[in-house]
Design an enzyme around this catalytic site. Structure first.
Site: not given
Length: 393
Positions: A83, A340
């Site tokens: 991420c 995301h």
């Protein structure tokens, strides 16, 4: 020291199901950033592409995307720290420019998570943990962050309402962000326990509910960095990289001694970045933090020094992190509202702060002409942590 600047930023809309290819998805952010910087491909010395490869059907995507975007024969690189991939890409680009290897570097983060099913996505996320000692037991991202939330509730008096209030704030600014997945305001009744119409209240991993979790998305972001000479040549509003910090942590939860202090990488990386920039938490005028779950935002307040350990909940109770508060945080909606797309997230956060410092954030703009901003980007469950501090002239 103002030696490396960001001269161009771009981002696609974040969506649940992008219909084009990863080439087309990458081009959306790339085109905007190149136009923003006022340069062409011939001025770019190198490119860095960032994603989590387990979600992509294309192997070695850097070469494919560099060709499509007209960035060959210049060197291209591929970076992955899940991420936090695109903020890691920015750190590497900064390093290459500081070393004198390149003058202008493009960092492009992307992810098309809809190429696989939700079940496949969860399985790949689980394999982000140790595949020998943890992943076989079914651990996934919500369960890991739920462990931190449980400890915070037991030791620091955190409540479900505190977590809910993070999502309420997120929705206020997500409604203003035309690039966000979720544009609707969230209300307290959306979390009402036992109400079948309360879609945010469904259990995920106690104490986290549906509304406490961000969602997968497809998207791309692009950041263009340049040395001081090129920045002054091409940009009227360069935003300078003042400080960078990075850290890592044990992947196994059993190797982490104290869950009550949040993610250790935030504390470590923030200390490095503050020292390099020569600033303190009180100097930060606007921040983007990695709110993959509501508990993650509250822990970030503490790790970044905006609140003492255990007192992050007070900031959301007092609305101190709203746009009008003393330290505005995630006024673009954060991951909770934007979505995301793993490889694109860090670059999107950096883009938001660049626009804030340039006074170009539109309805999300923080008052008072902020001059210093901070980006907090986490990979995995605090496995990687990157802090980037930016400033303007």
């Amino acid at each position: 020291m103002k030696e490396v600047a960001i001269i161009g930023v771009g981002q696609s809309a974040f969506v649940r199901g992008y219909e084009g290819s990863i080439r087309e998805l990458a081009f959306e952010a790339f085109r905007e950033a190149m136009q923003d910087a006022g340069i062409t491909q011939k001025e770019v010395d190198a490119s860095i592409f960032c994603s989590a490869p387990e979600y992509d059907k294309q192997r070695s995507p850097a070469g494919v995307l560099a060709e499509y975007l007209g960035l060959i024969p210049q060197p291209t690189f591929y970076v992955e720290t899940v991420c936090s991939s695109s903020s890691t890409g920015v750190k590497i680009a900064y390093s290459m420019i500081k070393a004198g290897l390149h003058d202008i570097v493009v960092v492009l983060g992307f992810q098309k998570m809809s190429e696989i099913t939700s079940a496949e996505s969860q399985e790949r996320m689980g394999r982000g943990a140790d595949i020998q000692w943890e992943a076989p037991f079914g651990t996934m991202m919500p369960a890991y962050y739920a462990l931190y939330a449980q400890v915070y509730m037991a030791k620091h008096g955190l409540t479900h309402e505190d977590l809910m209030n993070v999502r309420l704030k997120s929705s206020v600014y997500g409604s203003l962000n035309e690039r966000a997945v979720y544009r609707k305001l969230v209300k307290p009744e959306d979390f009402r326990q036992g109400d079948p119409e309360a879609k945010m209240a469904g259990p995920v991993a106690w104490p986290l509910r549906v509304g406490d979790c961000c969602a997968n998305a497809d998207g791309s972001s692009c950041i263009i960095l340049a040395n001081a000479e090129k920045a002054k040549t091409f940009s009227k509003k360069p935003v300078w990289i003042l400080g960078i910090g990075a850290a890592s942590e044990a992947v196994n939860m059993a190797s982490r001694p104290d869950f009550s202090k949040g993610l250790s990488v935030t504390y470590t990386a923030a200390a490095q970045a503050y020292q390099m920039a020569g600033v303190t938490p009180k100097d930060i005028k606007v921040a983007e933090v990695h709110d993959c779950f509501t508990i993650a935002e509250i822990m970030a307040y503490e790790g970044l020094g905006f609140a003492p350990t255990g007192e992050g909940k007070q900031l959301i109770r007092e609305k101190a992190t709203y746009k009008e508060g003393r330290i505005p945080v995630n006024v673009d909606g954060g991951l909770l509202s934007k979505g995301h797309p793993i490889g694109a997230t860090g670059g999107s956060q950096i883009r938001t702060i660049v626009l804030q410092l340039r006074g170009e954030a539109g309805p999300m703009q923080v008052a008072g002409e902020p001059d210093i901003g901070l980006v907090h980007n986490i990979g995995g469950v605090g496995l990687y942590g990157n802090i980037t501090i930016l400033g303007r002239d």
